[in-house]
Motif scaffolding. Sequence first.
Motif, PDB file in Angstrom:
ATOM      1  N   ASP A  21       0.799  -1.204   0.000  1.00  0.00           N
ATOM      2  CA  ASP A  21       0.000   0.000   0.000  1.00  0.00           C
ATOM      3  C   ASP A  21       0.834   1.257   0.000  1.00  0.00           C
ATOM      4  N   GLU A 325      -3.794  -4.943  -2.752  1.00  0.00           N
ATOM      5  CA  GLU A 325      -5.107  -5.024  -3.363  1.00  0.00           C
ATOM      6  C   GLU A 325      -5.033  -5.105  -4.877  1.00  0.00           C
ATOM      7  N   HIS A 342      -9.590  -2.544   5.088  1.00  0.00           N
ATOM      8  CA  HIS A 342      -8.934  -1.526   4.257  1.00  0.00           C
ATOM      9  C   HIS A 342      -8.729  -2.067   2.839  1.00  0.00           C
ATOM     10  N   GLU A 343      -8.217  -3.272   2.733  1.00  0.00           N
ATOM     11  CA  GLU A 343      -7.961  -3.846   1.400  1.00  0.00           C
ATOM     12  C   GLU A 343      -9.279  -4.076   0.661  1.00  0.00           C
ATOM     13  N   HIS A 346     -10.503  -0.998  -0.985  1.00  0.00           N
ATOM     14  CA  HIS A 346      -9.865  -0.694  -2.272  1.00  0.00           C
ATOM     15  C   HIS A 346     -10.636  -1.283  -3.459  1.00  0.00           C
ATOM     16  N   GLU A 365      -5.950   5.657  -1.322  1.00  0.00           N
ATOM     17  CA  GLU A 365      -5.539   5.343   0.056  1.00  0.00           C
ATOM     18  C   GLU A 365      -6.362   6.100   1.098  1.00  0.00           C
ATOM     19  N   TYR A 414      -3.040   8.533   4.223  1.00  0.00           N
ATOM     20  CA  TYR A 414      -4.072   7.617   4.745  1.00  0.00           C
ATOM     21  C   TYR A 414      -4.897   8.314   5.838  1.00  0.00           C
TER      22      TYR A 414
HETATM   23 ZN   LIG Z   1      -4.350   0.830   0.928  1.00  0.00          ZN
END
Ligand SMILES: [Zn+2]
Length: 473
Positions: A21, A325, A342-343, A346, A365, A414
């Motif tokens: 990431d 991702e 989080h993934e 994406h 992000e 982020y």
């Molecule tokens: Zn990410």
Amino acid sequence: MMRRAATALLLLLLAACTSGDAVRSEPRRTSSAPTGPAPTTTTTALAKATTAACPVIPNRVAPDPARPKYTLRADVRPAEGTVDGQLRVIFTPDIDTDRLVFRLWPNGPRSAPAEAKLETGQVTIAGRPVTSDLDDPTTLVVRSDDGFRAGRAVDVSMSWRLHVPGAANDRISRNGDAMRLGSFFPILPWEPGVGWATDAPVGGFAEASTAPTADFDLTVVIPEGFSVLASGTPDPVRPGHFTASAMRDVAMSVGRFDTVSAVAMAPQAVQVTVGLHRGTVDSGGTSPYLDRVVASLEDFGRRFGAYPWPTFTFAITPELGGGIEYPGHVMQGPNTLGVTSHEVGHQWFYGLVGNDQGRDPWLDEGLASWAEARFENRLERFKARDIPPLAKNKVGEPMTFWADKRQNYSDGVYVQGAQALAALGEPDLVDCALRVFVAVNAHRIARQSDLVAAAAAVFPNAAATLTAYGVKP
Ligand SMILES: [Zn+2]
């Protein structure tokens, strides 16, 4: 307690960033193709809100019917550490261009030191051999005196061979019998309406593609006893054959997987498969990941609009410090349950709504972090975190800005991305603004101005609020 919470958040963010990431390719904006205006969409027709309220969500835009059509074959040999491939792609540029470009990301400065290498064979167009050159190790170029005309399909083929020599905390890796294959084949870095995305990658940042939505017909050959988890829908009759419609990239993990499956309603049925490579030690096993994937897919489907594909696969393989991702496929390392949502976020922000990976890193992000914060109930922790001075109000900066500020990247992009969105107003209305953003920009490569326009359809002061954080409208 505060200190512990902040430490936990930081560790989580670092985990999310360790592998893929936080590691990005450089911005690439130069193009010899005529630089036309970005495609005009209904974004410009979005009405600005006069009071904060969720408007009627526009219908989601359909993928371009003239999108690239890839036929990809990959013969994976884990024992040798090679993948032998064939690629054919029918590509129809939407503006005139003097060349074709393929990115060879395994040759970039992050993967190459681990001795990954992607070699290509003779390139043909409509069966005729043509000359190709490497402008740099990651950029294969086919030039043509006649050029390639807007609206005219080009039929390009080549063989390729990928060398995957050993373990790496990255998307190209071989660890025993487990292989991660992400950004593993020659891909067209075309931005519709703009041209080729060709800037060189920078050492340390990962090689991920800025690529248009495409269709893939993928055939994977693996040895007896191995299995593959990939992007796309598996063929019920032909093992190893996958089809992916309107995906901007495909990736896979090969190994000896113990799998668990479930159906998520996001809101249509999504077949979810989670696999743990045998011998990978994870404290909780596969079930907690499956539960987290299904719950987050369903949650984000409600918040941001429907998950766009019928399948999602998730592979846990050794020695990966976070998650990486791809559309329809996520790679994570052992004991990384906390980065799962989080993934999955994406899939909407990067997968469905694309962005230039170098120019606008916060668009995927920051928005995936918002998704994570909402699902995991972490928004207050994100909001409470101090942003270091070097990163403050710089959320909209490109990767060139962050290249020498790696230690500020996760806070700056982020965390601050989630903070910028939180500053718009009521979180449910921010979700609504992101639902508008997804509907209007689905399958496109969105720009920061597209996000500002979507936010302005919900919040009257969106442009002022976001630009104060460094968003570039
Ligand atoms: Zn990410």
